[in-house]
Design an enzyme around this catalytic site. Sequence first.
Site, mmCIF file in Angstrom:
data_model
loop_
_atom_site.group_PDB
_atom_site.id
_atom_site.type_symbol
_atom_site.label_atom_id
_atom_site.label_comp_id
_atom_site.label_asym_id
_atom_site.label_seq_id
_atom_site.Cartn_x
_atom_site.Cartn_y
_atom_site.Cartn_z
ATOM 1 N NE ARG A 159 -3.396 1.085 1.887
ATOM 2 C CZ ARG A 159 -4.924 1.139 2.669
ATOM 3 N NH1 ARG A 159 -5.057 1.724 3.361
ATOM 4 N NH2 ARG A 159 -5.814 0.463 2.176
ATOM 5 C CB CYS A 204 -14.070 1.927 -0.073
ATOM 6 S SG CYS A 204 -13.541 4.426 -0.058
ATOM 7 C CG ASP A 210 -12.774 7.144 -1.006
ATOM 8 O OD1 ASP A 210 -12.940 7.539 0.513
ATOM 9 O OD2 ASP A 210 -12.208 7.346 -1.937
ATOM 10 C CD GLN A 228 -13.121 -0.598 -0.592
ATOM 11 O OE1 GLN A 228 -12.159 -0.476 0.537
ATOM 12 N NE2 GLN A 228 -14.237 -1.283 -0.424
ATOM 13 N NE ARG A 236 -11.207 -4.136 0.923
ATOM 14 C CZ ARG A 236 -9.847 -3.375 1.705
ATOM 15 N NH1 ARG A 236 -10.318 -2.715 2.266
ATOM 16 N NH2 ARG A 236 -8.620 -3.789 0.885
ATOM 17 C CG HIS A 266 -8.741 0.402 -2.897
ATOM 18 N ND1 HIS A 266 -7.227 -0.577 -2.046
ATOM 19 C CD2 HIS A 266 -9.089 0.931 -1.746
ATOM 20 C CE1 HIS A 266 -7.705 0.049 -1.247
ATOM 21 N NE2 HIS A 266 -8.744 0.315 -0.260
HETATM 22 N N1 CP Z 1 -10.720 0.880 3.186
HETATM 23 C C1 CP Z 1 -10.138 0.909 3.221
HETATM 24 O O1 CP Z 1 -9.280 -0.118 2.377
HETATM 25 O O2 CP Z 1 -9.773 1.267 4.664
HETATM 26 P P1 CP Z 1 -8.479 1.519 5.205
HETATM 27 O O3 CP Z 1 -7.686 2.506 4.801
HETATM 28 O O4 CP Z 1 -8.301 1.451 6.526
HETATM 29 O O5 CP Z 1 -7.659 0.097 5.084
HETATM 30 N N1 NVA Z 2 -9.853 7.059 -1.632
HETATM 31 C C1 NVA Z 2 -8.928 6.564 -0.453
HETATM 32 C C2 NVA Z 2 -9.432 5.347 -0.024
HETATM 33 C C3 NVA Z 2 -8.788 5.009 0.356
HETATM 34 C C4 NVA Z 2 -9.329 3.682 1.271
HETATM 35 C C5 NVA Z 2 -7.534 7.213 -0.391
HETATM 36 O O1 NVA Z 2 -7.095 7.103 -1.180
HETATM 37 O O2 NVA Z 2 -6.774 8.071 1.301
#
Ligand code: CP
Ligand code: NVA
Length: 331
Positions: free
Chosen positions: A109, A273, A232, A139, A318, A136
């Site tokens: 990540r 998400c 989001d 997700q 998830r 992502h």
């Molecule tokens: N939705 C999601 O990716 O959540 P986190 O940032 O908590 O992993």
């Molecule tokens: N768009 C958001 C998603 C988090 C799960 C981010 O990248 O912070």
Amino acid sequence: MGNISLKGKSFLKLLDFTSEEIRYLLDLSKELKQKKKNHIAHDELKGKNIVLLFEKTSTRTRCAFEVAGYDLGMGVTYLDPNSSQMGHKESIEDTAKVLGRMYDGIEYRGFDQAIVEDLAKYSGVPVWNGLTTEFHPTQMLADILTVEENFGNAKGLKLVFMGDARNNVANSLMVISSKLGINFVACGPKENMPDEKLVETCKKIANENGSTITLSDNVEESTKDADVIYTDIWVSMGEDKSIWEKRIKLLSPYQVNKNVMANAKSNAIFLHCLPSFHDLNTTVARDIYEKYGLKEMEVTDEVFTSKQSKVFDEAENRLHTIKAVMYATLK
Ligand code: CP
Ligand code: NVA
């Protein structure tokens, strides 16, 4: 599903997968969810080890990978944003080569999509994208699993993403919609729409699968008769805090509130998400409230806590979908 094999493959973006492969992962997720619910052991990856490399914070993704890894019988190492040498003292290429010698799979990540692609290129083991600036993809498997749990089938439904339609979540939703024949609408201001090239690619794929991709700044038209309303946060991880003021102005008209839900179908569901700014119970939300007077942002608390909101089923999913991705690529 008989002849599909994803063994040894990385999960970097949904564009790399056929509709049948995505279907296979969703069906496998359902099977693994059933096993978990019925307490049927599925530790079939005993003896393998994985590493979770996080350059941004996480609750769901980290916990889903970790619990899924344990359920499958694997050893799991978590590296937080400050505790590996990657980037500061060691290149992506060297890091990938080292991790590939020790682990059977790597989750990443962080920032540019190019980083996760390089980890896959140099490590020689499956790499899973746990969120990059552009995409992502894990997700969306959870999102569509949740959609299917509510509607049976996702094909032909209308899914509307409201707000910052150029972010990783919107991009990946557009891709999975095109692959599965879901009618996708990106509803937001013209300046926050997904990348034109990606839109063109998705339109072609959607066309082959009998669905449409629409970009619109009109909330009423976009949300009319929708089956799924999705949003989001307005400022993603890695973006500068100074952008909040501009985003609030730009995206406030695209807040998911009761009028939006009333304009959608009566059995429409709400997805997010997460994490979400729907109340003042976080430090960021309180800070925004003090500066700009907003008590809720991308979704009202009323919608977030309503019966139509399936966000916690989505969060649980998830786990099952990430488990399917690891199982399919390692078993
Ligand atoms: N939705 C999601 O990716 O959540 P986190 O940032 O908590 O992993
Ligand atoms: N768009 C958001 C998603 C988090 C799960 C981010 O990248 O912070």
